[in-house]
Design a protein around this motif. Sequence first.
Motif, PDB file in Angstrom:
ATOM      1  N   UNK A  59       0.835  -1.208   0.000  1.00  0.00           N
ATOM      2  CA  UNK A  59       0.000   0.000   0.000  1.00  0.00           C
ATOM      3  C   UNK A  59       0.869   1.257   0.000  1.00  0.00           C
ATOM      4  N   UNK A  60       2.029   1.190   0.655  1.00  0.00           N
ATOM      5  CA  UNK A  60       2.973   2.318   0.607  1.00  0.00           C
ATOM      6  C   UNK A  60       3.529   2.505  -0.803  1.00  0.00           C
ATOM      7  N   UNK A  65       3.555   5.467  -6.016  1.00  0.00           N
ATOM      8  CA  UNK A  65       3.296   5.543  -7.458  1.00  0.00           C
ATOM      9  C   UNK A  65       2.234   6.604  -7.764  1.00  0.00           C
ATOM     10  N   UNK A  66       1.180   6.648  -6.954  1.00  0.00           N
ATOM     11  CA  UNK A  66       0.117   7.644  -7.180  1.00  0.00           C
ATOM     12  C   UNK A  66       0.665   9.066  -6.992  1.00  0.00           C
ATOM     13  N   UNK A  67       1.510   9.245  -5.978  1.00  0.00           N
ATOM     14  CA  UNK A  67       2.116  10.559  -5.767  1.00  0.00           C
ATOM     15  C   UNK A  67       3.010  10.922  -6.957  1.00  0.00           C
ATOM     16  N   UNK A  68       3.794   9.977  -7.429  1.00  0.00           N
ATOM     17  CA  UNK A  68       4.680  10.238  -8.570  1.00  0.00           C
ATOM     18  C   UNK A  68       3.891  10.584  -9.820  1.00  0.00           C
ATOM     19  N   UNK A 161      -2.930   1.209   6.840  1.00  0.00           N
ATOM     20  CA  UNK A 161      -3.313   0.982   5.438  1.00  0.00           C
ATOM     21  C   UNK A 161      -4.491   1.873   5.072  1.00  0.00           C
ATOM     22  N   UNK A 162      -5.467   2.009   5.978  1.00  0.00           N
ATOM     23  CA  UNK A 162      -6.617   2.890   5.719  1.00  0.00           C
ATOM     24  C   UNK A 162      -6.168   4.338   5.587  1.00  0.00           C
ATOM     25  N   UNK A 167      -5.378   8.916   2.234  1.00  0.00           N
ATOM     26  CA  UNK A 167      -4.501  10.049   1.913  1.00  0.00           C
ATOM     27  C   UNK A 167      -4.161  10.125   0.428  1.00  0.00           C
ATOM     28  N   UNK A 168      -4.036   8.975  -0.221  1.00  0.00           N
ATOM     29  CA  UNK A 168      -3.581   8.955  -1.603  1.00  0.00           C
ATOM     30  C   UNK A 168      -4.616   8.422  -2.582  1.00  0.00           C
TER      31      UNK A 168
END
Length: 189
Positions: A59-60, A65-68, A161-162, A167-168
Amino acid sequence: MKNEKEYLILRDEITWRLKAIDTLGTFTYTIFISILGVALSTNIIELFLLPFVVILPISLKVANHKYSVSFISAYLNQFLEDFNDEECFKWEKFHVKYYERNPRMLKEKIIYYGSYAEYVLMCILISIIFWIKYFSQEEICFTVYQIYGYILIQLTITFLVAFITISYIDCEKFKLPIIENWKKVKENE
């Protein structure tokens, strides 16, 4: 377009990262089901906790990847797209404008947000299965401290994880501050 090559390379990077998210999802499902199968067949209750070891780091990775993707997208928006240039790509600028003017409808939200809740649901499911197996044992063999430890591990990882997922989950929301930061870089250049 003068920066077409850079634009296409960065769009490929976004595509690669989105595929990586899907690959991580497939990997997680495979590991989850495999560990669950082994735990059910061996009846070793501690094995039911192994998916937590996989779900948290993945999940991290997905969040990274989503942030990138948002980081690259914001860069494209500020440095490589121009509304005034007819030959210029405009996907990122229009993408931001679209979601500013057209918020997701309820069913779109359910599909979008629900598709990213999979890791949280896996944590909850494995916790439920763990406790069902625990209470179905003829002889309860854990100490009170072990039980509290298992509860603490399950709750902590599920909440982490939640938190990561929430957050993302919505790239559009956390992309806007990144766009503003790129604007500042552009102004100082």
